[in-house]
Design an enzyme around this catalytic site. Sequence first.
Site, PDB file in Angstrom:
ATOM      1  CB  THR A  85      88.232 -55.323 -13.100  1.00 26.61           C
ATOM      2  OG1 THR A  85      87.111 -56.190 -13.206  1.00 26.61           O
ATOM      3  CG2 THR A  85      89.114 -55.479 -14.322  1.00 26.61           C
ATOM      4  CG  ASN A 115      77.940 -48.763 -17.705  1.00 30.71           C
ATOM      5  OD1 ASN A 115      79.105 -48.720 -18.079  1.00 30.71           O
ATOM      6  ND2 ASN A 115      77.472 -47.927 -16.813  1.00 30.71           N
ATOM      7  CD  GLU A 142      87.251 -41.063 -15.893  1.00 33.36           C
ATOM      8  OE1 GLU A 142      86.016 -41.113 -16.011  1.00 33.36           O
ATOM      9  OE2 GLU A 142      88.026 -41.841 -16.486  1.00 33.36           O
ATOM     10  CD  GLU A 196      86.577 -42.279 -12.049  1.00 38.47           C
ATOM     11  OE1 GLU A 196      85.622 -42.346 -11.252  1.00 38.47           O
ATOM     12  OE2 GLU A 196      87.468 -41.419 -11.961  1.00 38.47           O
ATOM     13  N   GLY A 218      85.364 -49.590 -14.559  1.00 33.17           N
ATOM     14  CA  GLY A 218      84.790 -50.931 -14.543  1.00 33.17           C
ATOM     15  C   GLY A 218      84.548 -51.371 -13.119  1.00 33.17           C
ATOM     16  CB  CYS A 247      78.675 -46.381 -12.315  1.00 31.20           C
ATOM     17  SG  CYS A 247      78.959 -44.852 -13.228  1.00 31.20           S
TER      18      CYS A 247
HETATM   19  P1  NAD Z   1      84.694 -55.121 -15.727  1.00 25.17           P
HETATM   20  O1  NAD Z   1      85.566 -54.690 -14.630  1.00 25.17           O
HETATM   21  O2  NAD Z   1      84.338 -56.548 -15.849  1.00 25.17           O
HETATM   22  O3  NAD Z   1      85.328 -54.727 -17.133  1.00 25.17           O
HETATM   23  C1  NAD Z   1      85.682 -53.408 -17.459  1.00 25.17           C
HETATM   24  C2  NAD Z   1      86.756 -53.441 -18.512  1.00 25.17           C
HETATM   25  O4  NAD Z   1      87.930 -54.010 -17.966  1.00 25.17           O
HETATM   26  C3  NAD Z   1      86.405 -54.288 -19.733  1.00 25.17           C
HETATM   27  O5  NAD Z   1      86.911 -53.661 -20.881  1.00 25.17           O
HETATM   28  C4  NAD Z   1      87.149 -55.580 -19.448  1.00 25.17           C
HETATM   29  O6  NAD Z   1      87.470 -56.315 -20.605  1.00 25.17           O
HETATM   30  C5  NAD Z   1      88.397 -55.052 -18.779  1.00 25.17           C
HETATM   31  N1  NAD Z   1      89.104 -56.008 -17.935  1.00 25.17           N
HETATM   32  C6  NAD Z   1      88.614 -57.071 -17.270  1.00 25.17           C
HETATM   33  N2  NAD Z   1      89.595 -57.715 -16.608  1.00 25.17           N
HETATM   34  C7  NAD Z   1      90.737 -57.042 -16.851  1.00 25.17           C
HETATM   35  C8  NAD Z   1      92.085 -57.198 -16.444  1.00 25.17           C
HETATM   36  N3  NAD Z   1      92.464 -58.187 -15.628  1.00 25.17           N
HETATM   37  N4  NAD Z   1      93.008 -56.319 -16.882  1.00 25.17           N
HETATM   38  C9  NAD Z   1      92.641 -55.301 -17.676  1.00 25.17           C
HETATM   39  N5  NAD Z   1      91.385 -55.098 -18.111  1.00 25.17           N
HETATM   40  C10 NAD Z   1      90.431 -55.950 -17.692  1.00 25.17           C
HETATM   41  O7  NAD Z   1      83.389 -54.220 -15.619  1.00 25.17           O
HETATM   42  P2  NAD Z   1      82.079 -54.292 -16.509  1.00 25.17           P
HETATM   43  O8  NAD Z   1      81.297 -55.498 -16.098  1.00 25.17           O
HETATM   44  O9  NAD Z   1      82.435 -54.108 -17.938  1.00 25.17           O
HETATM   45  O10 NAD Z   1      81.321 -52.968 -16.057  1.00 25.17           O
HETATM   46  C11 NAD Z   1      80.494 -52.888 -14.940  1.00 25.17           C
HETATM   47  C12 NAD Z   1      81.212 -52.257 -13.776  1.00 25.17           C
HETATM   48  O11 NAD Z   1      81.713 -50.990 -14.146  1.00 25.17           O
HETATM   49  C13 NAD Z   1      80.301 -51.998 -12.598  1.00 25.17           C
HETATM   50  O12 NAD Z   1      80.970 -52.360 -11.422  1.00 25.17           O
HETATM   51  C14 NAD Z   1      80.085 -50.499 -12.631  1.00 25.17           C
HETATM   52  O13 NAD Z   1      79.777 -49.896 -11.410  1.00 25.17           O
HETATM   53  C15 NAD Z   1      81.396 -50.032 -13.146  1.00 25.17           C
HETATM   54  N6  NAD Z   1      81.291 -48.692 -13.713  1.00 25.17           N
HETATM   55  C16 NAD Z   1      81.850 -47.646 -13.025  1.00 25.17           C
HETATM   56  C17 NAD Z   1      81.742 -46.356 -13.529  1.00 25.17           C
HETATM   57  C18 NAD Z   1      82.357 -45.180 -12.807  1.00 25.17           C
HETATM   58  O14 NAD Z   1      82.468 -44.135 -13.413  1.00 25.17           O
HETATM   59  N7  NAD Z   1      82.757 -45.308 -11.566  1.00 25.17           N
HETATM   60  C19 NAD Z   1      81.071 -46.149 -14.733  1.00 25.17           C
HETATM   61  C20 NAD Z   1      80.509 -47.230 -15.377  1.00 25.17           C
HETATM   62  C21 NAD Z   1      80.628 -48.513 -14.870  1.00 25.17           C
END
Ligand code: NAD
Length: 480
Positions: free
Chosen positions: A230, A150, A461, A248, A226, A282
């Site tokens: 995940t 994002n 963080e 996070e 993420g 997020c």
């Molecule tokens: P995601 O969990 O699908 O992916 C995030 C990252 O993890 C990507 O690089 C992905 O390739 C990797 N990943 C996926 N499966 C994995 C595994 N089994 N092992 C290791 N790595 C893996 O999330 P997304 O769709 O990219 O992002 C959206 C999500 O992120 C939303 O839920 C959002 O709320 C969250 N987010 C949280 C914050 C925060 O600071 N809390 C900030 C931004 C986004």
Amino acid sequence: MEKLQNFINGEYCDPTKGKYIDNYEPATGKVYSLIPNSDEEDVRLAVEAAEKAFPIWSKMSIEERSKILVKLSEGIEARMDEFVQAESKDNGKPLSLAANVDIPRAVSNFHFFATAILHFASESHNMEGVGINYTVRKPIGIVGCISPWNLPLYLFSWKIAPALAAGNCIVAKPSEVTPYTAYLLGKVAQEAGMPSGVMNILHGEGRSVGDAIVKHPKIKAISFTGGTQTGENIARTAAPMFKKLSLELGGKNPNIIFADCDFKEMLSTTLQSSFANQGQICLCGSRIFVERSIYNKFKEAFVKRVATTVVSNPKDPAAKMGAVVSKSHMEKVLSYVELAKEEGGTVLTGGVQVNLEAPYDGGYYLRPTVIEGLAFDCRTNQEEIFGPVVTITPFDTEEDVLMMANSTQYGLSATLWTSDLKRAHRIADQLQAGIVWINAWLVRDLRTPFGGVKASGVGREGGWEALRFFTEPKNIFIKY
Ligand code: NAD
């Protein structure tokens, strides 16, 4: 078609198995480059490089390390336009947003931690007449950093900057959905004089390369941003290996509006907190709770502004919103609009795709959406949608709104609008969230702790919190 490469041991290289995945431009829906789909073999090479680099990087004087990271930050700044164009193309966000928020913030992240490390100190505890304890904080070694799509470079740099400043070597993976600006970072690191092997960037899917990073026994800590699911999977793998973890995760943030707020300011900030970056931040406030006495006034004014928000291609200077990140994400968001209707909600505006003219006719554009009439505990109000969809709900008392605000599994951030100081403190204190903004949204001071409670994550963080995470404390006692 352009093929992106991994960055290992200071050099760009192809993935060892030669596998690639498509990289789409959300604004057009077309594939415009290919991304390495790396795996455990590429992780092995990156760890090998990091292992060799670690003694050099961790023993380098802090001043010298700091200078290299300052150069990295200046290197991004010098290529501002290239980074801005790349981020907007890769993610679908308006150019103006990448230019005003994403890339400047990535510059600040590197600069902030490059200089913070110069002031990072550890403690000593004197035991009168007995002896003294002093604590040293050492880099962990090789750490893994995994980030989402994002805010691609913004969040990638938010992790790797403190990890590097603290003296660690990194094996990092940006999202496979938005890899481009992390790919460009290799060049900047070379120009900044970063020793080979300190910063390794691998591309590919989470289940292949992401998982291999988490599983590698020599990677001692994982910093992940993420989705909650995940994060759970990562924790399941990393916990038995006793890895340090910073997670996070997702959110479903409440935006609480009392009748005594500054209505004008609240309204324009609420537009931002609902739909900035197509609602894909997020910290966006997706559940809007409005005190009943101003509910109708708010609804009318808000819906009017939302309905006239310009959704356009990211290059259009008039665009307030661009494309959402992918076709599958667009479909997910639309499926939640359908769910909301099934749950008894009324779509006041939006809820539909926007069809632009060629060459943007295949892009992933959605009208910003406002829904009312839903129960606070229905799925639409409990699950993270992460798109341009908000719900509005009236409330009568502080107790009511606190109960509804705290009712989800998440606890990342909250926004509160009131001019009653006592109430502001009272509510902020009771909100289950890691971050609360009062009469504001997304005002960020990089020194403050950043993170969530409940299913929104583990750890913090930002500022000293990040430098503490990326170091291992050792207490040494010496007898008088
Ligand atoms: P995601 O969990 O699908 O992916 C995030 C990252 O993890 C990507 O690089 C992905 O390739 C990797 N990943 C996926 N499966 C994995 C595994 N089994 N092992 C290791 N790595 C893996 O999330 P997304 O769709 O990219 O992002 C959206 C999500 O992120 C939303 O839920 C959002 O709320 C969250 N987010 C949280 C914050 C925060 O600071 N809390 C900030 C931004 C986004």
